[in-house]
Structures are given as structure tokens and as C-alpha cells.
Motif scaffolding. Sequence first.
Motif, PDB file in Angstrom:
ATOM      1  N   MET A  86      43.577   9.804  21.981  1.00 55.13           N
ATOM      2  CA  MET A  86      42.949  11.133  22.084  1.00 55.13           C
ATOM      3  C   MET A  86      43.953  12.148  22.629  1.00 55.13           C
ATOM      4  O   MET A  86      43.996  13.297  22.161  1.00 55.13           O
ATOM      5  N   ALA A 109      35.693  13.866  24.897  1.00 56.54           N
ATOM      6  CA  ALA A 109      35.876  13.408  23.517  1.00 56.54           C
ATOM      7  C   ALA A 109      36.032  11.888  23.456  1.00 56.54           C
ATOM      8  O   ALA A 109      35.527  11.241  22.534  1.00 56.54           O
ATOM      9  N   ALA A 113      33.739   9.243  21.326  1.00 57.98           N
ATOM     10  CA  ALA A 113      34.313   8.220  20.442  1.00 57.98           C
ATOM     11  C   ALA A 113      33.749   6.839  20.758  1.00 57.98           C
ATOM     12  O   ALA A 113      33.590   5.999  19.864  1.00 57.98           O
ATOM     13  N   GLN A 114      33.442   6.612  22.028  1.00 55.88           N
ATOM     14  CA  GLN A 114      32.892   5.307  22.422  1.00 55.88           C
ATOM     15  C   GLN A 114      31.439   5.154  21.982  1.00 55.88           C
ATOM     16  O   GLN A 114      30.929   4.060  21.833  1.00 55.88           O
ATOM     17  N   ILE A 124      30.395  16.937  16.960  1.00 58.38           N
ATOM     18  CA  ILE A 124      31.483  17.081  17.943  1.00 58.38           C
ATOM     19  C   ILE A 124      31.290  18.378  18.726  1.00 58.38           C
ATOM     20  O   ILE A 124      31.385  18.412  19.953  1.00 58.38           O
ATOM     21  N   ILE A 149      39.065  10.713  17.622  1.00 60.96           N
ATOM     22  CA  ILE A 149      37.945   9.775  17.428  1.00 60.96           C
ATOM     23  C   ILE A 149      38.282   8.844  16.262  1.00 60.96           C
ATOM     24  O   ILE A 149      38.064   7.629  16.337  1.00 60.96           O
TER      25      ILE A 149
END
Length: 155
Positions: A86, A109, A113-114, A124, A149
Motif C-alpha cells: 500500500m 486503505a 484491503a483486508q 473505496i 488493494i
Amino acid sequence: MRIALEVNGRPIDTEVSPNLLLVELLRDHLRLTGTHNGCDTSQCGACTVHLNGSSVKSCAMLAVEADGGCVLTIEGLAQGDQLHPMQQAFHEHHGLQCGFCTPGMVMSAVDLAQRQVNPSEAEIREWLEGNICRCTGYQNIVKAAAAGIAAMGAK
Ligand code: FES
Ligand code: FES
């Protein structure tokens, strides 16, 4: 009060006053100044860190609330000289101008992504709503977050 927690993998056992904020513990006591204090009123997101894997605004939490937990700050993301995907994406897509909001943006962010493999641009933008960029560089921030991501998903 005595608290014990892990910060970026390092065990911390320390005495704190009951009204010390988590952001103050990180910045003033542990000298982890990558976490910024932009508003102190839970609006800007510059103080975003992860607590037990989820993003939190560290100005909106007491240090004692992190007792027993694991905190990850922007300083804990890179592996030595190797930027986190990232961070690399923010670098490559020019997702920062003055950089003040950047640690919080990156930590938020990473949390997205997780949670979600392939979020849309709208998702987003909605996720990053709690992070304010005073330079208003949102276009590139969103591009960088999407690239980060995707890179995290590809790992
Ligand atoms: S300093 Fe925490 S939200 Fe602004
Ligand atoms: S890059 Fe300046 S506040 Fe976001």
C-alpha cells in the motif's frame, strides 16, 4: 494505571494516566510520530492506526482501552527497506502531496484491503470518507488505494 500492549510487534508495559489518548501514547511516549494528530475531534482520520487488526482513530480512544491489544502504526508496515504494497502504491500513484493525511489514509486503505478483495471506486471513496486530505488530492489517493488493494490481493 499500568497497561501492557504490543505496538508494531514490540511489547510495551507502561504506566499511563487514565485520560491519556492512544494517539498521545504513540506520539509523545513511544515517539511514533508517523501517526498524526490533525484535529483531536475524531474528524480527520490522520491519527488512524490498527488495533487488533481493525482501523481506529487513535485520538478517539484512551490508551487504557488498548490494554492487552496489538497496535499497528504506519511505522510497522514496511519490512525493513521493503515498503508495504500500500505504501508502494501511494508512492507510485502520487497519492500524497504534503503527506499529512497519508499515514491515516494508508492505514485505512490497508484495513479495507483486508475486508474486501476488489472494492469499486465508489466503495473505496465511501470507506475513506473518514479521512480528510487538506491538500484535496483525492483522485490520486483513490487510485493509489485501488492499486494497493490489488497488490495486496495478488500476494
Ligand atoms: S486527529 Fe484523530 S480524527 Fe483527526
Ligand atoms: S496530502 Fe496533504 S493533507 Fe493529504
